[in-house]
Structure formats: structure tokens, C-alpha cells
Design an enzyme around this catalytic site. Structure first.
Site, PDB file in Angstrom:
ATOM      1  N   GLU A   1      57.331  -3.978 104.834  1.00 38.98           N
ATOM      2  CA  GLU A   1      57.362  -4.234 106.275  1.00 38.98           C
ATOM      3  C   GLU A   1      57.547  -2.979 107.120  1.00 38.98           C
ATOM      4  O   GLU A   1      58.346  -2.981 108.054  1.00 38.98           O
ATOM      5  CB  GLU A   1      58.475  -5.242 106.564  1.00 38.98           C
ATOM      6  CG  GLU A   1      59.911  -4.754 106.269  1.00 38.98           C
ATOM      7  CD  GLU A   1      60.397  -4.994 104.842  1.00 38.98           C
ATOM      8  OE1 GLU A   1      59.551  -5.142 103.937  1.00 38.98           O
ATOM      9  OE2 GLU A   1      61.622  -5.020 104.633  1.00 38.98           O
TER      10      GLU A   1
ATOM     11  N   HIS B   1      55.346 -13.162 106.011  1.00 37.50           N
ATOM     12  CA  HIS B   1      56.638 -12.647 105.545  1.00 37.50           C
ATOM     13  C   HIS B   1      56.923 -11.266 106.147  1.00 37.50           C
ATOM     14  O   HIS B   1      57.981 -11.036 106.739  1.00 37.50           O
ATOM     15  CB  HIS B   1      56.630 -12.586 104.010  1.00 37.50           C
ATOM     16  CG  HIS B   1      57.908 -12.094 103.415  1.00 37.50           C
ATOM     17  ND1 HIS B   1      58.901 -12.944 102.981  1.00 37.50           N
ATOM     18  CD2 HIS B   1      58.377 -10.838 103.209  1.00 37.50           C
ATOM     19  CE1 HIS B   1      59.914 -12.233 102.525  1.00 37.50           C
ATOM     20  NE2 HIS B   1      59.625 -10.944 102.649  1.00 37.50           N
ATOM     21  N   GLU B   2      55.962 -10.359 106.005  1.00 42.17           N
ATOM     22  CA  GLU B   2      56.190  -8.985 106.503  1.00 42.17           C
ATOM     23  C   GLU B   2      56.344  -8.991 108.029  1.00 42.17           C
ATOM     24  O   GLU B   2      57.136  -8.239 108.584  1.00 42.17           O
ATOM     25  CB  GLU B   2      55.051  -8.054 106.077  1.00 42.17           C
ATOM     26  CG  GLU B   2      54.751  -8.028 104.572  1.00 42.17           C
ATOM     27  CD  GLU B   2      55.966  -7.879 103.678  1.00 42.17           C
ATOM     28  OE1 GLU B   2      56.961  -7.258 104.101  1.00 42.17           O
ATOM     29  OE2 GLU B   2      55.933  -8.409 102.546  1.00 42.17           O
TER      30      GLU B   2
ATOM     31  N   HIS C   1      59.779  -9.841 109.097  1.00 41.31           N
ATOM     32  CA  HIS C   1      60.704  -8.704 108.955  1.00 41.31           C
ATOM     33  C   HIS C   1      60.781  -7.861 110.236  1.00 41.31           C
ATOM     34  O   HIS C   1      61.709  -7.060 110.384  1.00 41.31           O
ATOM     35  CB  HIS C   1      60.259  -7.791 107.809  1.00 41.31           C
ATOM     36  CG  HIS C   1      60.816  -8.174 106.468  1.00 41.31           C
ATOM     37  ND1 HIS C   1      62.154  -8.369 106.244  1.00 41.31           N
ATOM     38  CD2 HIS C   1      60.202  -8.375 105.265  1.00 41.31           C
ATOM     39  CE1 HIS C   1      62.347  -8.676 104.960  1.00 41.31           C
ATOM     40  NE2 HIS C   1      61.174  -8.692 104.345  1.00 41.31           N
TER      41      HIS C   1
ATOM     42  N   GLU D   1      66.182 -10.745 103.553  1.00 51.94           N
ATOM     43  CA  GLU D   1      65.117 -11.492 102.880  1.00 51.94           C
ATOM     44  C   GLU D   1      65.207 -13.003 103.100  1.00 51.94           C
ATOM     45  O   GLU D   1      64.194 -13.668 103.263  1.00 51.94           O
ATOM     46  CB  GLU D   1      65.108 -11.166 101.383  1.00 51.94           C
ATOM     47  CG  GLU D   1      64.727  -9.717 101.083  1.00 51.94           C
ATOM     48  CD  GLU D   1      63.371  -9.308 101.647  1.00 51.94           C
ATOM     49  OE1 GLU D   1      62.540 -10.186 101.965  1.00 51.94           O
ATOM     50  OE2 GLU D   1      63.147  -8.091 101.791  1.00 51.94           O
TER      51      GLU D   1
ATOM     52  N   ASP E   1      66.883  -1.982  90.727  1.00 56.97           N
ATOM     53  CA  ASP E   1      65.637  -2.626  90.293  1.00 56.97           C
ATOM     54  C   ASP E   1      65.894  -3.672  89.205  1.00 56.97           C
ATOM     55  O   ASP E   1      65.104  -4.591  89.026  1.00 56.97           O
ATOM     56  CB  ASP E   1      64.634  -1.585  89.775  1.00 56.97           C
ATOM     57  CG  ASP E   1      64.000  -0.805  90.918  1.00 56.97           C
ATOM     58  OD1 ASP E   1      63.832  -1.391  92.007  1.00 56.97           O
ATOM     59  OD2 ASP E   1      63.686   0.381  90.725  1.00 56.97           O
TER      60      ASP E   1
ATOM     61  N   TYR F   1      65.989 -13.876  98.224  1.00 58.45           N
ATOM     62  CA  TYR F   1      64.915 -14.474  99.025  1.00 58.45           C
ATOM     63  C   TYR F   1      65.101 -15.989  99.149  1.00 58.45           C
ATOM     64  O   TYR F   1      65.202 -16.535 100.245  1.00 58.45           O
ATOM     65  CB  TYR F   1      63.551 -14.203  98.371  1.00 58.45           C
ATOM     66  CG  TYR F   1      63.145 -12.748  98.343  1.00 58.45           C
ATOM     67  CD1 TYR F   1      62.161 -12.274  99.202  1.00 58.45           C
ATOM     68  CD2 TYR F   1      63.732 -11.848  97.456  1.00 58.45           C
ATOM     69  CE1 TYR F   1      61.770 -10.947  99.181  1.00 58.45           C
ATOM     70  CE2 TYR F   1      63.349 -10.515  97.427  1.00 58.45           C
ATOM     71  CZ  TYR F   1      62.369 -10.066  98.293  1.00 58.45           C
ATOM     72  OH  TYR F   1      61.999  -8.752  98.275  1.00 58.45           O
TER      73      TYR F   1
HETATM   74 ZN   LIG Z   1      60.770  -9.247 102.353  1.00 57.55          ZN
END
Ligand SMILES: [Zn+2]
Length: 481
Positions: free
Chosen positions: A143, A167-168, A171, A190, A248, A256
Site C-alpha cells: 500500500e 485492500h490496498e 490502507h 490489517e 517473517d 488480518y
Molecule cells: Zn494489508
């Protein structure tokens, strides 16, 4: 969070873009009046151009990002890029061979912006451009303000993957305007974004697609939690990373989908219209600030005191396991896919006839509904290799978009063993070769290495250099190499 300006010297035949607005040349600005202008920058650009033998082959592009942003949102790209307009606020950028397809695929972007503004308030970033990255881009999207990056796997030719754009876009408010104070509160970035994304999808693509999106999210978080273990701390909304732990490794759908579930829960308590106005007010209140889980809790309780008792905040924030609330949606479209899965499971010798009867109906299903069908079969594990081969070939799933092929492989690969038709291995190899998005690449390698360790590792050794370093690192861990 700081604003920035930049002057980028680049080869003349290439285009430079940043997560900012293209600015005016430094020479047109007045030193002293422009807070973003530093005399030394102008001198540096001049010297840089001279040292390259003048401006015949080099150009300078200037950028301004006047809104303060956190450093993870600074982005730059240089390449052979063309753009097509998607509307007054939005264009798509891509390499010449991709740009026309991208233009068609993302045609709903302006409509999405309208819905997002209606839900979240003023759009403060001026433009919302999309940039299609090379296939090695490891995520669905990123984003970056003014310039969202997307994977080319969204260009499916059927506009089925554009929820990532919603979604982006979301953001632009949750994440970019109001930012999580630390990554322990990543779920606020998220979770609220998935909530808004789903609202946009419902409005533009209909409640059926919205319902399937919610079901997919629920299945996804269930699978991820099973992988970690239901009481693992990575299944908490606010996970505590230990020293030396790689973020990570803790990355999953938990922030999310579990995060979004909390917002669905709040909405179920205060009602849809009140939720909408509360969220708009929230973005205005915290604009250009950072937010913690505790501050968010306090804000919602101050607006609606009954939320103090009706939401068990500390369990939501700190206890592991599945969300305490499952969002309500029309289950009919999902049920149709689940029903077809059970028909297949009891078809036996009649599999070919069933495929023939249902082919036209399945072909008309949205991509996400096909994935629900395939994922249900994967979870139940009742079909034989032969039945799955009939199903996959009969419905033509091997030539579908990457999302469907990835679901096919989660079903098909675990059934393969030496001596059987190598078609699933060929399909897996093609998928991990054509793109490096982790959402598809990691599960495919994980399923592949379980049945054909040497084949999977050989393929990875040959393709590793074409992946983004994060994807390469994570697949190497998945494969134990
Ligand atoms: Zn996201």
C-alpha cells in the site's frame, strides 16, 4: 512519521515513480520559502548531471510527499513503464506488454475509491495509482501511498482478483493515515483494512462475493492456526515476538482475519450505520497519528460505553486460538460449493457423469467459489487421485488463474505417488516458475516436497535466483534446504 521530497536522476528513456506526487522542478522553487527545498539538493542534482556528461541521456524527476508517513511507506521504482488512466484520481502503470491487460483488469478502481471515501472519509493522498510489478513480487500488494504496488497474478483476465486493490486502497486510511505504533499492533493495520476491503467487495461485486470472501478468510485463519497449533502465541492478535525471532516466521492470516473478526463483532453490537460513522470519526480523530490496541479499545468504549462489557477485549487481544466471533453472512453460495464437494465424494463410478452435468454451472461460478469447492475437498481428503484428475481436467482447472491452480495443487499433489501420472508435478512446476508470490509459491512447494522431495528441491535450486529474497528465504525454510 515525516514528509519527504526527492530528486531522482535516471536514464532518460526510463520512468521513475515514488510513493509521492510528482513535484515541480527545483529551479521553479524559491529557496527559503519552500520548507522541503534544500539548496544543496539543487547543487547535487546539477553536479550529478554534469558528472554524467550532461542531460542528453539523463533526466531528473522530482517528488513530494507532503503528508508525514512512516519509513516503510517510502517506495521507488525505475523501469520501462507506461500508464493508462483509470479515472480522475487513478492510473495504472505497467510494462508496455502488460499495460492494456492491466487497464482492463482494474477498471473498477474509481468505483472502489468512491465506496472507500463513503466509508472512511476524505481521501487525502491526491492520487491512487497502481503499479504492476514483475512476477517475482512476493506479495499480493503493497500500500505505498499514491502508488500501490500489485503482483501481476492479479491480472487473471476475469477481474476476479481485484479485491487486493480494495485492500490496498483501504490502507490509505488504516495503516497509512492511522498507523500501528509498533508491529505488535499490526492487527489494527490489517484487521480494519480487511473489514473495509470486505465492505467494498460487498458493495461493488455483491453480497455473494462478499460472503465467499468471508468464508475464505475464515478457512484461511483456521488453516494457519492449525499449522502453528491452536494455542501457539502467534495465533494471538497481539503476539509477543521474542528476541532474535524473525517476524517473517510469525506472519500469517491471523492479524488480518482475526483482526477483521473483532471489527465485525463490534459492528454486531453497535449496528451497521453506527459502525460506519464511528470508523469515519476514528480516522479523523487519529489521522497522522499512531495507534495501539489499548488506545483503540479506549476510543471505542468512549464512543459506545456498552462495548466495555460486551466485548471481551483482553481475550481478543491476548488469548490464542480462533476468533471469538464469526461474521454473519449468507451461507447459500458457500453451501452450493460445499454441496458439490460432497456430491463428488459420494459419486464413485459416476464421477465422469457428475462432471459432465455440472460443468456449465461450475464454469459460471466466480473464481473464489471454485476455490471454496476445491479447498473443501482438500480438507476432507476423501477423493482418489483418479477422481481428482477427472475433476481437474474435466472442469478445465489446469488453465485457470494462479489462485485456482494453487487450490488444485493443494488437493491433487498430496495424492500423487511414484508411478502415477506426473500431471500435478508439471502443473506445480509451471506455477512456481511463472510467478514468485508467496501466497501461491510456498503452499505449492510445501505440498510438492511432501510427495517428491528431490523434484521440489531441484526445481527450487533452479528457480531460486528468480525469486524475491524474502520468498527465497521462506521457501528454503519450507523445503529444509
Ligand atoms: Zn494489508
Amino acid at each position: 512519521q515525516i514528509p519527504y521530497s526527492a530528486s531522482v536522476v535516471h536514464p532518460k528513456h526510463l520512468t521513475t515513480l515514488m510513493s509521492a506526487i510528482k513535484g515541480v522542478a527545483l529551479s521553479a522553487r524559491v529557496v527559503g520559502e519552500d520548507p522541503l527545498l534544500d539548496r544543496s539538493v539543487s547543487t547535487w542534482v546539477h553536479e550529478d548531471l554534469s558528472s554524467r556528461g550532461g542531460s542528453n541521456e539523463w533526466a531528473v524527476t522530482y517528488f513530494d510527499q507532503p503528508i508525514p508517513i512512516p519509513p516503510y511507506l517510502v517506495a521507488i521504482v525505475v523501469g520501462e513503464l507506461e500508464s493508462r488512466s483509470l479515472g480522475p484520481r487513478s492510473s495504472v502503470w505497467a510494462e508496455p506488454s502488460v499495460v492494456e491487460k492491466a487497464h482492463w483488469e482494474f477498471a473498477d478502481t474509481e468505483k472502489m475509491i468512491d465506496v472507500a471515501i463513503d466509508r472512511c472519509g476524505e481521501y487525502r493522498w491526491g492520487v491512487f495509482d497502481l503499479l504492476v510489478l514483475p512476477p517475482s513480487f512476493p506479495y499480493g500488494g503493497m500500500e505505498n501511498p499514491c502508488l500501490t504496488f500489485v503482483t501481476p497474478t492479479l491480472i487473471a483476465g476475469d477481474r476476479s482478483q481485484t479485491a487486493v486493490v480494495a485492500h490496498e486502497l483501504a490502507h490509505s486510511w488504516s495503516g497509512n493515515l492511522v498507523t500501528n505504533a509498533t508491529w505488535e499492533h499490526f492487527w489494527i493495520n490489517e484487521g480494519l483494512t480487511v473489514f473495509t476491503e470486505t465492505k467494498i467487495v460487498q458493495k461493488i461485486f455483491g453480497m455473494e462475493t462478499g460472503a465467499i470472501r468471508m468464508e475464505e478468510g475464515w478457512q484461511h485463519v483456521h488453516d494457519d492456526m492449525n499449522r502453528f497449533g491452536m494455542d501457539h502465541r502467534f495465533t494471538c492478535l497481539c503476539p509477543r515476538l521474542q528476541i532474535g525471532e524473525d517476524p517473517d516466521d510469525s506472519f500469517s492470516s491471523v492479524p488480518y482475519e482475526k483482526g477483521a473478526s473483532l471489527f465485525w463483532h463490534i459492528e454486531s453490537v453497535i449496528g451497521e450505520d453506527v459502525m460506519k460513522s464511528t470508523i469515519r470519526h476514528y480516522f479523523d480523530t487519529f489521522a497522522l497519528k499512531t495507534i495501539t490496541s489499548e488506545a483503540l479499545r479506549e476510543y471505542f468504549i468512549k464512543q459506545h460505553p456498552k462495548l466495555e462489557t460486551e466485548v471481551n477485549w483482553s481475550r481478543w487481544f491476548h488469548e490464542p486460538g480462533m476468533p471469538l466471533f464469526k461474521p454473519k453472512y449468507d451461507a447459500a453460495p458457500v453451501q452450493e460449493a460445499v454441496d458439490l464437494a460432497s456430491q463428488w465424494e459420494s459419486a464413485g463410478d459416476a464421477a465422469a457423469a457428475l462432471q459432465h452435468q455440472t460443468k456449465a454451472a461450475v464454469a459460471s461460478w466466480p473464481s473464489s467459489k471454485k476455490c471454496v469447492f476445491l479447498n473443501t475437498l482438500s480438507k476432507n481428503r476423501k477423493l482418489s487421485f483418479e477422481s481428482v484428475s477427472t475433476l481437474v481436467n474435466g472442469y478445465g482447472f489446469t488453465s485457470c488463474n494462479a489462485e485456482i491452480r494453487c487450490s488444485v495443487l493443494s488437493l491433487w499433489l498430496p495424492l500423487w505417488k511414484d508411478g502415477l501420472d506426473r500431471a500435478p508435478l508439471t502443473l506445480a512446476h509451471a506455477l512456481v516458475k511463472e510467478q514468485g508470490r508467496m501466497k501461491f509459491t510456498r503452499p505449492t512447494y510445501r505440498a510438492w516436497v511432501a510427495v517428491d522431495p528431490q523434484g521440489a528441491r531441484d526445481a527450487f535450486a533452479a528457480l531460486q535466483g528468480s525469486y524475491h529474497p524474502i520468498c527465497s528465504k521462506m521457501v528454503a525454510r519450507d523445503l529444509g534446504v
